[in-house]
Every structure is written in structure tokens, then in C-alpha cells.
Design an enzyme around this catalytic site. Structure first.
Site, PDB file in Angstrom:
ATOM      1  N   GLU A  20      -9.638  -2.469   5.590  1.00  0.00           N
ATOM      2  CA  GLU A  20     -10.309  -2.261   6.858  1.00  0.00           C
ATOM      3  C   GLU A  20     -11.491  -3.224   7.000  1.00  0.00           C
ATOM      4  O   GLU A  20     -11.918  -3.854   6.029  1.00  0.00           O
ATOM      5  CB  GLU A  20     -10.795  -0.805   6.947  1.00  0.00           C
ATOM      6  CG  GLU A  20      -9.691   0.241   6.843  1.00  0.00           C
ATOM      7  CD  GLU A  20      -8.871   0.401   8.123  1.00  0.00           C
ATOM      8  OE1 GLU A  20      -8.931  -0.486   9.001  1.00  0.00           O
ATOM      9  OE2 GLU A  20      -8.164   1.415   8.250  1.00  0.00           O
ATOM     10  N   HIS A  60      -7.194  -5.406  10.396  1.00  0.00           N
ATOM     11  CA  HIS A  60      -6.940  -5.102   8.983  1.00  0.00           C
ATOM     12  C   HIS A  60      -5.608  -5.695   8.524  1.00  0.00           C
ATOM     13  O   HIS A  60      -4.688  -5.883   9.311  1.00  0.00           O
ATOM     14  CB  HIS A  60      -7.027  -3.596   8.698  1.00  0.00           C
ATOM     15  CG  HIS A  60      -5.863  -2.777   9.168  1.00  0.00           C
ATOM     16  ND1 HIS A  60      -6.005  -1.706  10.018  1.00  0.00           N
ATOM     17  CD2 HIS A  60      -4.527  -2.831   8.890  1.00  0.00           C
ATOM     18  CE1 HIS A  60      -4.827  -1.148  10.241  1.00  0.00           C
ATOM     19  NE2 HIS A  60      -3.911  -1.813   9.565  1.00  0.00           N
ATOM     20  N   ASN A  78      -7.559  -3.639  14.610  1.00  0.00           N
ATOM     21  CA  ASN A  78      -8.936  -3.963  14.210  1.00  0.00           C
ATOM     22  C   ASN A  78      -8.993  -5.130  13.224  1.00  0.00           C
ATOM     23  O   ASN A  78     -10.036  -5.394  12.640  1.00  0.00           O
ATOM     24  CB  ASN A  78      -9.629  -2.728  13.625  1.00  0.00           C
ATOM     25  CG  ASN A  78      -8.961  -2.217  12.354  1.00  0.00           C
ATOM     26  OD1 ASN A  78      -7.970  -2.788  11.881  1.00  0.00           O
ATOM     27  ND2 ASN A  78      -9.496  -1.139  11.788  1.00  0.00           N
ATOM     28  N   ASP A 109       0.814  -1.214   0.000  1.00  0.00           N
ATOM     29  CA  ASP A 109       0.000   0.000   0.000  1.00  0.00           C
ATOM     30  C   ASP A 109       0.847   1.265   0.000  1.00  0.00           C
ATOM     31  O   ASP A 109       2.070   1.226   0.143  1.00  0.00           O
ATOM     32  CB  ASP A 109      -0.942   0.002   1.213  1.00  0.00           C
ATOM     33  CG  ASP A 109      -0.260  -0.512   2.490  1.00  0.00           C
ATOM     34  OD1 ASP A 109       0.929  -0.211   2.688  1.00  0.00           O
ATOM     35  OD2 ASP A 109      -0.921  -1.207   3.273  1.00  0.00           O
TER      36      ASP A 109
END
Length: 254
Positions: A143, A138, A136, A67
Site C-alpha cells: 500500500e 499499490h 491507489n 500475496d
């Protein structure tokens, strides 16, 4: 999924680096899938040491990063291109033209995402993909809610991810709110995956990844759909795993 629990971050970093070195030694044309953030830093440090000690040749290898932040140029100090050059690329002999990071400041993000997917395809796919895991759940910047069939695309970062990454910027307001990220399907297309998790803050995400049914609500849990995943965690990151999961653990050093 193969679970390897190690004592601490230092051992985790060494084991991950050894896996990558083994891949390159076995196949000099290895296509590496690389990650950024805090967790892989130690792995890259160990990778440089091993590569220098064993004279590992990366001249035929190539890499694709997961990314990049939208809006940051490749020369921005907090761009992931800058991160990779500082932590790895400048220290091994991998050709610059074979190191791929999404372009974050393009005027046509759709075209950039399509170009990135095509570049991975033309390279023959990723041989081994390194991942971290967010608090979380990811992976990359996929996400919660990211579909299993997602490809490289622009994603909106959650508030928790922005806050977690604020430590790399002068203020939370400077953290980009979007990123170009490989999709779940892109990640699952790698031949092998190795996921790293260190510290108590990652323990619940690790538990959900390994113990819950695959769900888009915990993107890392979708790795259960892949045939060759190694999860390397330190004792703190493994602290919430149940006995049934631990019974199948691959002992450190084996």
C-alpha cells in the site's frame, strides 16, 4: 519502462499471455511471479489456450504468487491458492509442489515471510513477475507508504483496498484486513516485470506510476527503478497519460 497501449482488455490479456509463454519456451525452468485479482483472469484464460494449442510444458517451471490473505486457509474459496488453482494451476502441467503461495493461516507469520523469501532465493529468483495495479497505486499488497527496501511481510490493507475486494466476498466485513505480501524489494528483484492495467478506474494510478518521480506514496512508481519493466494498458487505462509519455509508447503489435 516500456509502455504498450492496446485496444482493449482482450488484447491486453493475449499480449501478457504471449509474454509468459515466450519465457517458458525459451527457458523451461522459468520461475514465474504471478498475481491475482480481476485483471489477470483474462491473461490466465489466454495462457491456458496458448499452452494447450502449442503443447507448452510447465513440468520444470515453478511459480511464486505475490500475496495471500491473512487468516484464510489454502482451501478457502476466496484464498489466492484457490484462485490460482481455479484459474491456472488445474489447467496446465505445472507440478503442485512447484507452485508457491504464501501461507495465510500460519501461527508464525514472521517465520512464513522469511521462509517465502528464502524459497524465492533458492529457486534462483523470479524470472518474470506479473503485476496488476490498485486504484491507489499499490502493487501486490504494498500500500502507499511501503518502503522500497521492504521484503515479504504482513501488511495492513487500506479501506479502499478492502472495499475494492469486497466484490469477491459476501460482505465487506468478511474481507481480511491483513495480507502476507512480497515487498517492493522482492518485486524489484525479478529479472523482468510486466504490469497490466485495464479500465478507466486505473487511469490515474497509471498516470502517477509513469509520470511522477518514484515515491513510496505511489508504490507502482518505484518500478521506474527497475531495468526491465513492460507496462501493458488498454486505451481506457491510458486515457490520462500526457503527450510526452505517449511519444515513447511502443506500438501494439511491435
Amino acid at each position: 519502462m516500456k509502455l504498450v497501449i492496446v485496444k482493449d482488455y482482450a488484447e491486453l490479456s493475449r499480449k501478457a499471455a504471449e509474454m509468459l509463454v515466450s519465457e517458458v519456451k525459451a527457458n523451461p525452468k522459468t520461475v514465474l511471479g504471478l498475481a491475482t485479482g480481476g485483471t489477470p483472469v483474462g491473461m490466465y484464460r489466454e495462457l491456458i489456450k496458448l499452452s494447450q494449442a502449442q503443447s507448452i510444458d510447465y513440468s520444470q517451471a515453478s511459480s511464486f504468487n505475490l500475496d495471500e490473505y491473512v487468516g484464510l486457509s489454502s482451501t478457502h474459496p476466496q484464498s489466492y491458492r484457490s484462485y490460482m488453482e481455479e484459474n491456472l494451476f488445474n489447467h496446465i502441467n505445472i507440478p503442485a509442489e512447484k507452485t508457491h503461495v504464501p501461507v495465510g493461516n500460519t501461527t508464525d507469520h514472521l517465520a512464513e515471510c522469511a521462509r517465502y523469501e528464502e524459497a524465492i532465493r533458492l529457486a534462483g529468483g523470479i524470472d518474470i513477475q506479473v503485476l496488476g495495479i490498485g486504484n491507489n497505486g499499490h502493487i501486490g499488497f504494498n500500500e502507499p507508504g511501503s518502503p522500497a527496501d521492504s521484503l515479504t511481510r504482513v501488511v495492513q490493507l487500506t479501506d479502499s483496498t478492502i472495499e475494492a475486494n469486497a466484490r469477491y466476498f459476501d460482505s465487506v466485513e468478511q474481507v481480511p484486513t491483513q495480507a502476507v505480501s512480497m515487498g517492493i524489494k522482492t518485486i524489484l528483484g525479478a529479472k523482468k516485470v510486466v504490469l497490466l492495467a485495464s479500465g478507466e478506474a486505473k487511469a490515474e494510478a497509471v498516470r502517477l506510476m509513469l509520470e511522477e518521480e518514484p515515491t513510496a506514496d505511489v508504490p507502482a512508481s518505484l518500478l521506474q527503478l527497475h531495468r526491465d519493466v513492460t507496462v501493458i494498458v488498454d486505451q481506457e487505462a491510458a486515457s490520462k497519460l500526457t503527450t510526452s509519455i505517449l511519444a515513447g509508447t511502443k506500438p501494439s503489435g511491435s
